[in-house]
Design a protein around this motif. Structure first.
Motif, PDB file in Angstrom:
ATOM      1  N   SER A 109     -22.162 -52.052  17.116  1.00 48.83           N
ATOM      2  CA  SER A 109     -23.390 -51.059  17.144  1.00 48.83           C
ATOM      3  C   SER A 109     -23.066 -50.154  16.243  1.00 48.83           C
ATOM      4  CB  SER A 109     -23.170 -50.227  18.617  1.00 48.83           C
ATOM      5  OG  SER A 109     -24.384 -49.483  18.349  1.00 48.83           O
ATOM      6  N   VAL A 111     -24.479 -47.074  16.395  1.00 53.65           N
ATOM      7  CA  VAL A 111     -24.870 -45.943  17.182  1.00 53.65           C
ATOM      8  C   VAL A 111     -23.963 -44.346  16.808  1.00 53.65           C
ATOM      9  CG1 VAL A 111     -23.951 -45.910  19.413  1.00 53.65           C
ATOM     10  CG2 VAL A 111     -26.236 -45.052  19.090  1.00 53.65           C
ATOM     11  N   ASN A 118     -30.278 -46.069  17.464  1.00 50.32           N
ATOM     12  CA  ASN A 118     -30.356 -46.074  18.710  1.00 50.32           C
ATOM     13  C   ASN A 118     -31.400 -47.230  19.213  1.00 50.32           C
ATOM     14  OD1 ASN A 118     -30.403 -46.159  21.651  1.00 50.32           O
ATOM     15  ND2 ASN A 118     -30.077 -43.890  21.826  1.00 50.32           N
ATOM     16  N   HIS A 135     -22.767 -50.194  21.974  1.00 47.60           N
ATOM     17  CA  HIS A 135     -24.119 -49.351  22.335  1.00 47.60           C
ATOM     18  C   HIS A 135     -23.888 -48.949  23.530  1.00 47.60           C
ATOM     19  CE1 HIS A 135     -28.245 -48.095  22.678  1.00 47.60           C
ATOM     20  NE2 HIS A 135     -28.666 -48.684  21.553  1.00 47.60           N
TER      21      HIS A 135
END
Length: 199
Positions: A109, A111, A118, A135
């Motif tokens: 991820s 993020v 996101n 995530h």
């Protein structure tokens, strides 16, 4: 004299180095491909290096290549494509990464690198079934919580036998058999001799 795209390509190659799998200039844009194992670090380096300074991730989407090129595609099935923007240098970059496992596609991820990713990662998970390791809230974003499957996969059935609707009496979403009869629409052919001609 070097063009802006050539400067971008040189800067990106300098930052990524030997982790670059492929680089392509087409239609006025640069696309680079990196391996899944290098993906997270490459994206951090592209953001943090003064030579590239990609401060913003403006888009991320999943792709299912299983039927690409009329079935002639022989590479990995699932990829994630990200679009980065550098306000400092006024340039854009497309980054493509393929998941190593077609049966269980998983990628790191981003993020913690760009918070804007996101909902994009949630959408790629929802529609393609691509998992993003790290995530903190990976759940469906556009389909119903009870939805089974991933509707943007090329092998997802086009029609089904169940539909959902909100029932005001039960105050919840319910599933029921499809109520629309399948039919074939044939367009009406207008045979007026002077149709469309102003008289």
């Amino acid at each position: 004299m070097t063009t802006k795209l050539e400067k971008l390509e040189s800067a990106v190659k300098g930052v990524i180095g030997e982790r670059l799998v492929q680089s392509q200039l087409a239609l006025g844009e640069l696309t680079v491909v990196v391996a899944a194992k290098d993906y997270l670090q490459v994206m951090c380096d592209l953001r943090d290096s003064a030579a590239t300074a990609f401060e913003q991730l403006i888009d991320l989407c999943g792709v299912d290549y299983s039927t690409y090129g009329d079935g002639a595609w022989e590479g990995r099935r699932f990829a994630v494509v990200s679009h980065l923007t550098s306000v400092t240098h006024n340039w854009r970059l497309r980054v493509r990464v393929f998941a190593d496992d077609d049966e269980f596609p998983i990628l790191p991820s981003l993020v913690d690198v760009w918070s804007t990713v996101n909902w994009y990662e949630r959408e790629a998970f929802d529609f393609f079934g691509i998992l993003f390791d790290g995530h903190n809230d990976l759940r469906r974003i556009l389909t119903d919580y009870g939805f089974i499957g991933h509707p943007f996969r090329k092998d997802f059935p086009v029609s089904g036998f169940v539909e959902m609707r909100y029932d005001a009496d039960q105050k919840r979403v319910i599933y029921q058999p499809v109520t629309i009869e399948p039919r074939e629409n044939t367009p009406r052919i207008i045979r007026e001799e002077n149709y469309g001609i102003k008289g």
